[in-house]
Scaffold this motif. Structure first.
Motif, PDB file in Angstrom:
ATOM      1  N   ILE A 103     -28.833  13.284  40.949  1.00 37.79           N
ATOM      2  CA  ILE A 103     -27.372  13.135  40.849  1.00 37.79           C
ATOM      3  C   ILE A 103     -26.637  13.826  41.998  1.00 37.79           C
ATOM      4  CG2 ILE A 103     -25.368  13.674  39.375  1.00 37.79           C
ATOM      5  CD1 ILE A 103     -27.165  13.503  36.965  1.00 37.79           C
ATOM      6  N   MET A 104     -27.273  14.872  42.576  1.00 37.01           N
ATOM      7  CA  MET A 104     -26.522  15.728  43.515  1.00 37.01           C
ATOM      8  C   MET A 104     -26.057  15.078  44.830  1.00 37.01           C
ATOM      9  SD  MET A 104     -27.772  19.562  43.027  1.00 37.01           S
ATOM     10  CE  MET A 104     -27.193  20.209  44.530  1.00 37.01           C
ATOM     11  N   PRO A 105     -26.884  14.244  45.499  1.00 37.81           N
ATOM     12  CA  PRO A 105     -26.477  13.831  46.856  1.00 37.81           C
ATOM     13  C   PRO A 105     -25.058  13.293  46.969  1.00 37.81           C
ATOM     14  CG  PRO A 105     -28.709  13.101  46.394  1.00 37.81           C
ATOM     15  CD  PRO A 105     -28.189  13.693  45.123  1.00 37.81           C
ATOM     16  N   GLU A 110     -22.204  14.955  53.995  1.00 43.46           N
ATOM     17  CA  GLU A 110     -21.406  13.906  54.639  1.00 43.46           C
ATOM     18  C   GLU A 110     -20.604  13.079  53.630  1.00 43.46           C
ATOM     19  OE1 GLU A 110     -20.997  12.879  58.017  1.00 43.46           O
ATOM     20  OE2 GLU A 110     -21.519  15.008  58.063  1.00 43.46           O
ATOM     21  N   ARG A 111     -21.191  12.884  52.457  1.00 40.18           N
ATOM     22  CA  ARG A 111     -20.550  12.019  51.472  1.00 40.18           C
ATOM     23  C   ARG A 111     -19.155  12.513  51.092  1.00 40.18           C
ATOM     24  NH1 ARG A 111     -23.843   8.659  48.676  1.00 40.18           N
ATOM     25  NH2 ARG A 111     -21.930   7.914  47.729  1.00 40.18           N
ATOM     26  N   MET A 112     -18.947  13.825  51.259  1.00 37.44           N
ATOM     27  CA  MET A 112     -17.639  14.401  50.920  1.00 37.44           C
ATOM     28  C   MET A 112     -16.513  13.748  51.723  1.00 37.44           C
ATOM     29  SD  MET A 112     -17.669  16.723  48.641  1.00 37.44           S
ATOM     30  CE  MET A 112     -18.820  15.665  47.900  1.00 37.44           C
ATOM     31  N   GLU A 226     -27.295  -7.952  40.240  1.00 34.59           N
ATOM     32  CA  GLU A 226     -28.085  -7.151  41.185  1.00 34.59           C
ATOM     33  C   GLU A 226     -27.187  -6.437  42.194  1.00 34.59           C
ATOM     34  OE1 GLU A 226     -31.398  -9.223  42.773  1.00 34.59           O
ATOM     35  OE2 GLU A 226     -31.995  -9.970  40.820  1.00 34.59           O
ATOM     36  N   LEU A 227     -26.090  -5.837  41.682  1.00 36.36           N
ATOM     37  CA  LEU A 227     -25.165  -5.107  42.549  1.00 36.36           C
ATOM     38  C   LEU A 227     -25.686  -3.689  42.757  1.00 36.36           C
ATOM     39  CD1 LEU A 227     -21.821  -6.064  40.786  1.00 36.36           C
ATOM     40  CD2 LEU A 227     -22.648  -6.911  42.975  1.00 36.36           C
ATOM     41  N   SER A 228     -25.520  -3.171  43.946  1.00 39.21           N
ATOM     42  CA  SER A 228     -25.911  -1.771  44.151  1.00 39.21           C
ATOM     43  C   SER A 228     -25.138  -1.184  45.316  1.00 39.21           C
ATOM     44  CB  SER A 228     -27.420  -1.716  44.333  1.00 39.21           C
ATOM     45  OG  SER A 228     -27.761  -1.006  45.438  1.00 39.21           O
ATOM     46  N   GLY A 229     -25.032   0.152  45.353  1.00 39.71           N
ATOM     47  CA  GLY A 229     -24.274   0.810  46.419  1.00 39.71           C
ATOM     48  C   GLY A 229     -24.757   2.237  46.563  1.00 39.71           C
ATOM     49  N   ASN A 230     -23.879   3.107  47.096  1.00 38.30           N
ATOM     50  CA  ASN A 230     -24.260   4.501  47.312  1.00 38.30           C
ATOM     51  C   ASN A 230     -23.751   5.406  46.211  1.00 38.30           C
ATOM     52  OD1 ASN A 230     -25.611   4.395  49.668  1.00 38.30           O
ATOM     53  ND2 ASN A 230     -23.735   4.417  50.914  1.00 38.30           N
ATOM     54  N   ASP A 231     -23.167   4.814  45.175  1.00 38.84           N
ATOM     55  CA  ASP A 231     -22.557   5.647  44.141  1.00 38.84           C
ATOM     56  C   ASP A 231     -23.607   6.176  43.172  1.00 38.84           C
ATOM     57  OD1 ASP A 231     -22.805   3.521  42.000  1.00 38.84           O
ATOM     58  OD2 ASP A 231     -21.653   2.479  43.537  1.00 38.84           O
ATOM     59  N   VAL A 232     -23.180   7.096  42.304  1.00 35.13           N
ATOM     60  CA  VAL A 232     -24.126   7.762  41.397  1.00 35.13           C
ATOM     61  C   VAL A 232     -24.778   6.756  40.447  1.00 35.13           C
ATOM     62  CG1 VAL A 232     -24.363   9.547  39.627  1.00 35.13           C
ATOM     63  CG2 VAL A 232     -22.734   9.857  41.463  1.00 35.13           C
TER      64      VAL A 232
END
Ligand code: HEM
Length: 445
Positions: A103-105, A110-112, A226-232
């Motif tokens: 969960i942390m990344p 950079e994500r901030m 089949e959606l995906s991204g960089n979110d948690v």
């Protein structure tokens, strides 16, 4: 000499100790620390005795111990009705550390940067709805902003009807615990009766179920498209355990609920305290405005986040009334010695953030709001711990601090506000947190 007896503490009945703790936690802590010192034991009905600790050495010994020495998840049962059995808050051991890593990344590094824009935009949008002379409740306004930000981090950029439905439901669920009396719901099992729509517990469960239905709909939609991204949520849906198994839907739902609750209510409360202190003390506001001015027009969000006085104001806000008065309890898995005092296995230890932050030897005149203390000196992680520490340290601390700084900078630079009431605002229990009693009423000038 090593002793295994629990430290001294009040002798009155457990039920009375619990009621004091629910009704007036800070006065209770102040009184007992004056009487018993840095380590004392409270007996809170239906829980094991709690040993409260506020000496930095004791806190260091706990935070730096082998994580296997303590469990916390099994002592966090009080949060179970809100966040469910599979929540990170209730996990221990290997499953806790692997879920944390997963969960942390999105909450670090950079994500901030990617959250800066949404923070500033949400702050502007909420403030643009204010009318001159009409009262504003700072806590409610801040909650709108922080909820928008956590929805963004957890679900990515997606917007839409589903999120518009989740927002008021979450707000209403948490507002049900906005006073010490209504917070009793969490502490007393006998109040947790689902008698349908008109009982507080029934209403809370209905709202929670409604939120879970919306979250489940989001999971189903992502799976079928089949959606995906960089979110948690994407990270959690694609994760596999050592046997190649994905997280179950029940696990996904509880983890989402945990992040939504832990990730917005706390930061909104911290921000409303910051607005209170900044407008209570005109010299603090003026210094902040001068510092913000020094960055010129349209400053970079990262430049704002590095401003020393703004950072000190946020640190002092979280020192004087830390949103959580305690870290999670640490229950000993085997005997453990702290400052020469031997505790048996299964002792509940409660590092006390509030009392550590109010030590005269670290923070002279601890009741006074003085941001300068954070410029004049650096504090160790055992002297200053608004986000706890060790293997349970808050995973959202970087996001929370960035939000505090950017929201304050955006609103202070563009709007002139004043407190609607000159009386001091009292700190009172709101669920498991300590919040300003009336939510901090302000007016736009
Ligand atoms: C000013 C805002 C916040 C404060 C004061 C705060 C404070 C804390 C504290 C004291 C703990 C317990 C740490 C311990 O026992 O050592 C904690 C845990 C946690 N916080 Fe925060 N928090 C804040 C914001 C956030 C945000 C924005 C998130 C969103 C991701 C978040 C997610 C969590 C989670 C998931 C845990 C559990 C960690 C674990 O069990 O390993 N918090 N927080």
């Amino acid at each position: 000499m090593v002793t295994t007896k629990l430290p001294d503490g009040p002798k009155h009945p457990r039920w009375l100790q619990l009621i004091q703790w629910i009704a007036d936690p800070l006065n209770c802590l102040n009184a007992y620390s004056r009487r018993y010192g840095d380590m004392f034991t409270l007996k809170l009905t239906s829980f094991e005795p709690f040993v409260f600790l506020s000496h930095p050495q004791a806190i260091q010994e706990i935070f730096t111990a082998d994580p296997k020495q303590f469990d916390s998840g099994r002592t966090n049962g009080i949060a179970r009705p809100l966040v469910g059995d599979h929540s990170l808050l209730l996990l221990d051991g290997n499953i806790h550390s692997s879920r944390r890593r997963l969960i942390m990344p999105p909450f670090h590094g950079e994500r901030m940067h990617s959250y800066s824009q949404i923070i500033c935009e949400s702050a502007k949008l909420v403030a643009s709805q204010w009318t001159v002379g009409k009262p504003i409740e700072a806590r409610a306004a801040m909650q709108e902003i922080t909820l928008e930000v956590i929805l963004h981090a957890v679900f990515g950029l997606r917007q839409g009807e589903r999120y518009q439905q989740i927002k008021p439901l979450l707000g209403a669920m948490l507002n049900m615990m906005d006073s010490p009396l209504s917070s009793s719901l969490l502490f007393f099992k006998f109040l947790q009766q689902d008698l349908g729509d008109w009982s507080p517990w029934g209403k809370m469960r209905q709202r929670k179920q409604h939120i879970y239905d919306l979250l489940q709909a989001e999971i189903n939609e992502r799976r079928s498209n089949e959606l995906s991204g960089n979110d948690v949520l994407s990270l959690m849906m694609s994760a596999r355990d050592e046997n190649g198994q994905p997280m179950t839907d029940a696990e996904l739902l509880d983890e989402l609920m945990t992040l939504l609750i832990a990730g917005h209510e706390t930061t909104a409360t911290a921000l409303s305290w910051a607005f209170y202190w900044i407008h209570k003390l005109p010299q603090v506001r003026q210094k902040l405005l001068d510092e913000l001015d020094s960055l010129g027009d349209n400053p970079e969000p990262m430049a704002i986040s590095r401003l020393p006085y703004l950072s000190a104001v946020c640190s002092e806000t979280l020192r004087i009334y830390p949103v959580l008065p305690l870290t999670f309890a640490r229950v000993t898995n085997s005997p453990f010695k702290i400052m020469g005092h031997e505790f048996e296995a299964n002792t509940m230890l409660a590092p006390c953030i509030y009392l550590t932050h109010h030590r005269e030897d670290l923070y002279p005149e601890p009741e006074k709001f003085k941001p300068e203390r954070f410029i004049e000196r650096q504090f160790t992680p055992y002297e200053y711990l608004p986000f706890g520490g060790g293997n349970r340290r808050c995973i959202g601390f970087a996001l929370a601090l960035l939000e505090m700084k950017l929201v304050l900078a955006t609103i202070l630079s563009n709007y002139q506000l004043a407190l609607a009431d000159t009386k001091p605002v009292k700190a009172q229990r709101r669920g498991l947190t300590i919040a300003p009693a009336n939510g901090v009423r302000m007016v736009l000038l």
